[in-house]
Design an enzyme around this catalytic site. Structure first.
Site, PDB file in Angstrom:
ATOM      1  N   LYS A  20      -5.062  58.581  52.627  1.00 31.38           N
ATOM      2  CA  LYS A  20      -5.979  59.691  52.335  1.00 31.38           C
ATOM      3  C   LYS A  20      -6.089  60.612  53.551  1.00 31.38           C
ATOM      4  O   LYS A  20      -5.634  60.253  54.646  1.00 31.38           O
ATOM      5  CB  LYS A  20      -7.347  59.125  51.952  1.00 31.38           C
ATOM      6  CG  LYS A  20      -8.001  58.314  53.068  1.00 31.38           C
ATOM      7  CD  LYS A  20      -9.221  57.549  52.573  1.00 31.38           C
ATOM      8  CE  LYS A  20      -9.834  56.722  53.691  1.00 31.38           C
ATOM      9  NZ  LYS A  20     -10.943  55.877  53.202  1.00 31.38           N
ATOM     10  N   TYR A  65     -16.683  77.553  80.780  1.00 29.75           N
ATOM     11  CA  TYR A  65     -17.889  78.099  80.150  1.00 29.75           C
ATOM     12  C   TYR A  65     -19.128  77.307  80.547  1.00 29.75           C
ATOM     13  O   TYR A  65     -19.098  76.078  80.603  1.00 29.75           O
ATOM     14  CB  TYR A  65     -17.768  78.045  78.623  1.00 29.75           C
ATOM     15  CG  TYR A  65     -16.796  79.049  78.051  1.00 29.75           C
ATOM     16  CD1 TYR A  65     -17.009  80.424  78.192  1.00 29.75           C
ATOM     17  CD2 TYR A  65     -15.679  78.620  77.337  1.00 29.75           C
ATOM     18  CE1 TYR A  65     -16.124  81.344  77.650  1.00 29.75           C
ATOM     19  CE2 TYR A  65     -14.798  79.529  76.788  1.00 29.75           C
ATOM     20  CZ  TYR A  65     -15.018  80.896  76.947  1.00 29.75           C
ATOM     21  OH  TYR A  65     -14.147  81.791  76.410  1.00 29.75           O
TER      22      TYR A  65
HETATM   23  C1  LIG Z   1     -10.570  54.615  53.719  1.00 27.70           C
HETATM   24  C2  LIG Z   1     -10.657  53.342  52.964  1.00 27.70           C
HETATM   25  C3  LIG Z   1      -9.997  52.199  53.416  1.00 27.70           C
HETATM   26  C4  LIG Z   1      -9.266  52.135  54.748  1.00 27.70           C
HETATM   27  O1  LIG Z   1     -10.225  51.958  55.775  1.00 27.70           O
HETATM   28  P1  LIG Z   1      -9.757  51.752  57.310  1.00 27.70           P
HETATM   29  O2  LIG Z   1     -11.036  51.474  58.014  1.00 27.70           O
HETATM   30  O3  LIG Z   1      -9.147  53.035  57.731  1.00 27.70           O
HETATM   31  O4  LIG Z   1      -8.806  50.629  57.324  1.00 27.70           O
HETATM   32  C5  LIG Z   1     -10.039  51.071  52.619  1.00 27.70           C
HETATM   33  N1  LIG Z   1     -10.709  51.077  51.439  1.00 27.70           N
HETATM   34  C6  LIG Z   1     -11.370  52.152  50.988  1.00 27.70           C
HETATM   35  C7  LIG Z   1     -12.100  52.079  49.699  1.00 27.70           C
HETATM   36  C8  LIG Z   1     -11.380  53.314  51.737  1.00 27.70           C
HETATM   37  O5  LIG Z   1     -12.045  54.386  51.282  1.00 27.70           O
END
Ligand SMILES: *Cc1c(COP(=O)(O)O)cnc(C)c1O
Length: 361
Positions: A35, A251
């Protein structure tokens, strides 16, 4: 000549991290979580490095369609499920697997005719109170899915709110076990942090951040876990200033030199995704040595202390994060987590891909 800032994505590191995850969770099937544009690494460029995963999991429907085109055989799981009636039908057409976390999603499924081709993952709310059915509603949701003409198989899934702290999953795991006792079907529980507890090895695991070589834990480094950084964000010094005691940098003049010192100007700023909240002292690698940033990060530049690297000058190489400087260390200094910095890499940063990632161990 182009601006020296470049992000390099190492596909071999992705493959190595995936193999390490398999060692952590022997015999488990692995959803590679891709994702958020593969956690900022670029979805399509990252997939070849993860091709040995058993499936891909993401939340973006349009992206899933394109993953399907590139990888017709891999299972693809939509972690937030369908978003409306139309995407429910499309998911069936494309053969996606759907998380089902809300009653409304069941209503959409109930309108669809067979044949029974769809695999769904019924999501249990283990106490995070974000997505999923509580124990009281879980059984009924399961029965309704069984009755759906389009549903072929039902997996059971949960996600933990506190997998990154010791004992953090005990209560949630108990709840899951109580709610799902005697319900058949595959299980999927673990993100990168939870994989380290073998009680979560119940079928499919869902690593995200570990695949990209960053740590899911605040108090355990990626290196100590054996992970390899996948993204290197690198640039060069484009200027040097010599300060006298009392001179300020950047800055707001928030950094003032207490002694004569040399300052390097790095072509990278918050416009590139480097956190503006990174304070003086945030680690950075310049000319082969670890040093620190000083003063405020600006849009296109940041400034570094060259005292530990007197030989550095214009053109000296800089690593913002990668194999020399962990993204988690930068994140910790900036008050965030490695996940956020990786996801926030700005579109203007050119990306180079490194490695073949076709090797099957
Ligand atoms: C994003 C997600 C993961 C992966 O989590 P990590 O901490 O990056 O390993 C696993 N399960 C779900 C439902 C997620 O939304």
């Amino acid at each position: 000549m182009s601006r020296p800032l470049v992000a390099t994505i190492d596909l071999d590191a992705l493959g190595a991290n995936l193999r390490l995850v398999r060692q952590w969770a022997p015999g488990q099937q692995v959803w590679a979580v891709v994702k958020a544009d593969a956690y900022g690494h670029g979805l399509y460029r990252s997939l070849p490095g993860l091709a040995q995963a058993d499936g891909f999991a993401l939340v973006e429907f349009d992206r899933a369609v394109r993953v399907r085109q590139a990888y017709p055989e891999h299972p693809i799981l939509l972690l937030e499920g369908a978003f409306d009636q139309h995407s429910t039908s499309l998911a069936v057409e494309h053969g996606f697997e759907l998380s089902v976390h809300d009653e409304q999603q069941i209503c959409w499924l109930e309108t669809l005719p067979g044949p029974r081709t769809l695999k769904v993952w019924l999501k249990f709310n283990s106490g995070m109170n974000r997505l999923g059915f509580t124990q009281a509603a879980f059984r009924l949701a399961f029965e309704r899915l069984v009755a759906c003409s389009v549903v072929d198989r039902i997996g059971l899934m949960a996600h933990f709110a506190n997998a990154d702290v010791p004992g953090g999953i005990d209560d949630a795991l108990n709840r899951f076990e109580r709610a799902t006792d005697a319900i058949p079907g595959q299980r999927s529980l673990a993100n990168s942090a939870a994989i380290h507890d073998d009680r979560t090895h119940v079928g499919w695991v869902r690593p995200g951040i570990a695949l990209y070589g960053a740590s899911p834990f605040a108090d355990r480094s990626a290196r100590s876990l054996g992970l390899v950084a996948v993204m290197r964000l690198e640039s060069k010094l484009i200027g040097v200033q010599s300060l006298l005691p009392g001179d300020c940098v950047g800055y707001g003049s928030i950094f003032r030199a207490g002694r004569p010192m040399r300052i390097g100007i790095v072509a990278c700023g918050y416009g590139d995704g480097y956190p503006r909240s990174a304070p003086t002292g945030t680690p950075i690698w310049v000319g082969g040595k670890r040093t620190r940033i000083v003063g405020r990060v600006s849009m296109d530049m940041l400034t570094v202390d060259l005292d530990p690297v007197p030989e550095a000058g214009v053109g000296s190489p800089v690593q913002l994060w990668g194999d020399k400087i962990s993204v988690d260390d930068v994140a910790q200094s900036a008050g965030t987590i490695g996940y956020e910095l990786l996801c926030r890499l700005a579109p203007r940063v050119p990306v180079r891909v490194h490695g073949s990632a076709t090797v099957n161990p």
